[in-house]
Design a protein around this motif. Structure first.
Motif, short mmCIF file in Angstrom:
data_model
loop_
_atom_site.label_atom_id
_atom_site.label_comp_id
_atom_site.label_asym_id
_atom_site.label_seq_id
_atom_site.Cartn_x
_atom_site.Cartn_y
_atom_site.Cartn_z
N SER A 1 118.53 105.42 20.67
CA SER A 1 119.90 105.95 20.81
C SER A 1 120.96 104.85 20.76
N GLY A 2 120.57 103.64 21.08
CA GLY A 2 121.53 102.53 21.10
C GLY A 2 122.34 102.47 22.38
N ARG A 3 122.07 103.36 23.35
CA ARG A 3 122.86 103.41 24.58
C ARG A 3 121.95 103.62 25.79
N THR A 4 122.36 103.08 26.92
CA THR A 4 121.64 103.30 28.17
C THR A 4 122.66 103.59 29.27
N LYS A 5 122.22 104.28 30.31
CA LYS A 5 123.09 104.61 31.45
C LYS A 5 123.17 103.41 32.40
#
Length: 374
Positions: free
Chosen positions: A220-224
């Motif tokens: 996704s290219g994103r993390t929380k």
């Protein structure tokens, strides 16, 4: 985030307009601004604007969401693709006929295909906006302050730096759209030809897919991540104000959304606010109102001396200049108004009654007490 015009204003209708009125308004404007008929420089943008307004207001669910949340909340819930999904423009243009000089109906849908993004027509992945509700005191609203807010949001993955690909690998051209990021759907009915362009579902409009997904973010290219975000609350802010922190919303491949901080000012136990002025009720006795006193009253920044002149009447307003709320967009401050509340004793001793009767007989404020003690 671009400020959008109200959908009802765009179509020139009231908020209670029926579906037929919405449709009639759109048909009239569509004839006027369709780019195949209107060659002015802004025709295409106006046509997109009225078509978007119609797509929302002609759908019960979308219209209800827009009426409830306005543009700010609605745009967080619906993408451009969501807005135009299942809208039957074919029916409208069939009613208008095919002899209005519109040419190919491909142009109608191509307009919106071009509007999905800036990267050669590809879909842009901008992160969502976030909302944070912040409660502050009236004193904090008056003085202004800096707050650190705990915000949990999507940020670019540190392992792949937002690419979605495992380090050392890359991306390959999407086989479904051949790298265009778009899929064209063609539909033929009798004497009309319809063509719609939507983002490619396989690459989500990116034109490429990762060869090997990142182990940290799964591609996704994103993390929380929870972060402490500093926000400056300006002096003079009012209840219901909204502050915008650009780029502090969710991260997307092509940019981050914004963080909106909604201000809620707590109700104060002593003061009432009206604009930039504050009001304080000061109870005093009849004797103090008649003779005058110097009283100490609270202010938002501390305390102040107030001279109450002799003969002050109940509900009189006395002003402390500049002791109110600072003006948000200009210099200076509002005022503090002291509302005088004269307390009338409910029980009197015999001595107090006698003194008040003597006072009445002496002719000062004649008749004020005679009806009570006659």
């Amino acid at each position: 985030m671009t400020t959008k015009r109200d959908y009802y204003d765009i179509l020139g209708i009231g908020k209670n307009a029926s579906k037929d009125e919405v449709k009639a308004a759109y048909r009239k404007l569509a004839l006027q601004y369709h780019p195949d008929r209107n060659k002015s420089a802004d025709a295409e943008e106006k046509f997109k604007e009225i078509s978007e307004a119609y797509a929302v207001l002609s759908d019960n669910e979308k219209r209800a969401a827009y009426d409830r949340y306005g543009h700010a909340g609605f745009d967080q819930r619906y993408t451009t693709e969501d807005i135009f999904r299942n809208v039957d423009f074919e029916d409208i243009f069939r009613e208008m006929g095919f002899d209005f000089g519109f040419g190919s109906f491909d142009s109608f849908f191509d307009i919106f295909g071009r509007g999905f993004g800036a990267r050669s027509g590809m879909h842009r992945d901008i992160g969502s906006d976030l909302r944070y509700d912040l409660e502050i005191t009236l004193e904090e609203a008056a003085s202004g302050l800096e707050k650190e807010l705990p915000i949990r949001r999507l940020v670019p993955c540190s392992r792949c730096e937002g690419s979605g690909s495992e380090p050392g690998t890359g991306r390959k051209t999407c086989s479904a759209c051949n790298g265009s990021g778009q899929i064209r759907h063609v539909r033929q009915t009798r004497n009309m030809h319809f063509s719609t362009i939507t983002p490619c579902p396989k690459c989500h409009g990116e034109g490429g897919v990762v060869e090997k997904p990142c182990k940290e973010c799964g591609g996704s290219g994103r993390t929380k991540r929870e972060e402490r975000v500093k926000v400056m609350i300006p002096a003079g802010v009012d209840d219901g104000a909204r502050l915008r922190l650009r780029g502090m919303g969710e991260a997307g491949r092509d940019g981050s959304g914004d963080l909106y901080v909604f201000i809620h000012v707590k109700k104060h136990e002593l003061f009432e606010r009206e604009g930039d002025d504050v009001y304080f009720t000061l109870p005093i006795s009849f004797a103090q109102a008649a003779l005058g006193i110097e009283a100490e009253v609270p202010t938002l920044s501390g305390k102040a001396k107030l001279r109450i002149p002799p003969g002050t009447q109940p509900n009189a307003l006395l002003r402390l200049k500049g002791e109110g709320i600072p003006h948000l967009h200009s210099r200076g401050s509002g005022d503090e108004f002291i509302r005088i509340q004269v307390k009338v004793p409910q029980r009197l001793s015999e001595k107090q009654k006698r003194l008040l009767e003597e006072f009445d007989k002496a002719g000062k404020e004649k008749g004020l007490f005679s009806s009570l003690f006659g």
